[in-house]
Design an enzyme around this catalytic site. Structure first.
Site, short mmCIF file in Angstrom:
data_model
loop_
_atom_site.label_atom_id
_atom_site.label_comp_id
_atom_site.label_asym_id
_atom_site.label_seq_id
_atom_site.Cartn_x
_atom_site.Cartn_y
_atom_site.Cartn_z
N CYS A 1 0.76 -0.97 0.19
CA CYS A 1 0.13 -0.02 -0.16
C CYS A 1 0.89 1.62 -0.06
O CYS A 1 0.48 1.99 -0.31
CB CYS A 1 -0.83 -0.13 1.23
SG CYS A 1 -2.87 -1.28 0.40
N ASP B 1 10.29 -6.35 -8.20
CA ASP B 1 11.31 -7.42 -7.15
C ASP B 1 12.32 -6.93 -6.44
O ASP B 1 13.46 -7.59 -7.36
CB ASP B 1 10.57 -9.05 -7.03
CG ASP B 1 10.30 -10.04 -5.42
OD1 ASP B 1 9.11 -10.13 -5.19
OD2 ASP B 1 11.11 -9.48 -4.54
N GLY C 1 3.68 -20.04 2.25
CA GLY C 1 4.89 -19.01 2.30
C GLY C 1 4.77 -17.89 2.16
O GLY C 1 5.96 -16.51 1.72
N HIS D 1 -0.64 -10.70 -4.24
CA HIS D 1 -0.25 -9.87 -5.58
C HIS D 1 0.52 -11.59 -5.93
O HIS D 1 0.60 -12.57 -5.69
CB HIS D 1 1.70 -9.49 -4.62
CG HIS D 1 2.03 -9.93 -3.80
ND1 HIS D 1 2.19 -10.36 -2.66
CD2 HIS D 1 3.23 -11.26 -4.19
CE1 HIS D 1 2.60 -10.41 -1.50
NE2 HIS D 1 3.55 -11.63 -2.68
P1 AMP Z 1 5.25 -13.23 -0.85
O1 AMP Z 1 4.99 -12.01 0.27
O2 AMP Z 1 6.77 -14.85 -0.55
O3 AMP Z 1 4.93 -13.35 -2.04
O4 AMP Z 1 6.29 -12.63 -1.67
C1 AMP Z 1 7.14 -11.77 -1.27
C2 AMP Z 1 7.99 -10.28 -1.95
O5 AMP Z 1 8.00 -9.15 -1.76
C3 AMP Z 1 9.14 -11.35 -1.82
O6 AMP Z 1 9.62 -11.42 -3.56
C4 AMP Z 1 9.95 -9.51 -1.46
O7 AMP Z 1 11.25 -9.78 -2.41
C5 AMP Z 1 8.97 -8.84 -2.69
N1 AMP Z 1 9.11 -7.69 -1.86
C6 AMP Z 1 8.71 -7.11 0.07
N2 AMP Z 1 9.08 -5.47 -0.07
C7 AMP Z 1 9.47 -4.94 -1.26
C8 AMP Z 1 9.45 -3.69 -2.25
N3 AMP Z 1 9.75 -2.30 -0.55
N4 AMP Z 1 9.93 -3.26 -2.77
C9 AMP Z 1 9.28 -4.61 -3.68
N5 AMP Z 1 9.14 -5.92 -3.39
C10 AMP Z 1 9.73 -6.19 -1.83
ZN ZN Z 2 -1.92 -3.12 0.97
#
Ligand code: AMP
Ligand code: ZN
Length: 112
Positions: free
Chosen positions: A8, A31, A92, A99
């Site tokens: 958000c 990512d 996980g 997303h």
């Molecule tokens: P998941 O919730 O396990 O499907 O993955 C969350 C993903 O969000 C991970 O691959 C993180 O590397 C990515 N992530 C977390 N914070 C950020 C951010 N500030 N910008 C871009 N990607 C992010």
């Molecule tokens: Zn959100």
């Protein structure tokens, strides 16, 4: 908008991200910890915790995300790609704003 949600904050512009696409409903950005040459996240602007929080009213939004994935992947130079939606702690999931991961580039193994 959920106060402590990192995605958000990216959507509102409070946290920077490398955006590759944005419209009224969704945003896509790279990512921060890529696990492939190309690894971006397709994120609805509406805060929904996870696939477990989706209802019938989200059908069009989810369909839009799936249909955008190949378009954006092609724009990123990919001829093929993987998609992934981690759901719940046991699935996980780390960021609890739904997303879709889109990953590709190089040789991708079948199941990872
Ligand atoms: P998941 O919730 O396990 O499907 O993955 C969350 C993903 O969000 C991970 O691959 C993180 O590397 C990515 N992530 C977390 N914070 C950020 C951010 N500030 N910008 C871009 N990607 C992010
Ligand atoms: Zn959100």
């Amino acid at each position: 908008m959920s106060a402590n949600c990192v995605f958000c904050k990216i959507i509102s512009g409070a946290i920077p991200a490398t955006k590759i696409y944005e419209d009224d409903d969704v945003i896509a950005f790279n990512d921060i910890r890529p696990s492939a040459k190309v690894h971006f996240l397709l994120v609805p602007k509406l805060h929904i915790d996870s696939l477990l929080g989706c209802e019938n009213e989200h059908q069009a939004l989810l369909g839009k995300m799936l249909l955008l994935a190949p378009q954006l992947a092609k724009q990123q130079g990919l001829a093929g790609f993987k998609t992934l939606i981690n759901t719940g702690v046991e699935g996980g999931q780390e960021v609890f704003h739904i997303h879709l991961h889109v990953m590709g580039g190089g040789n991708q193994s079948r199941n990872s």
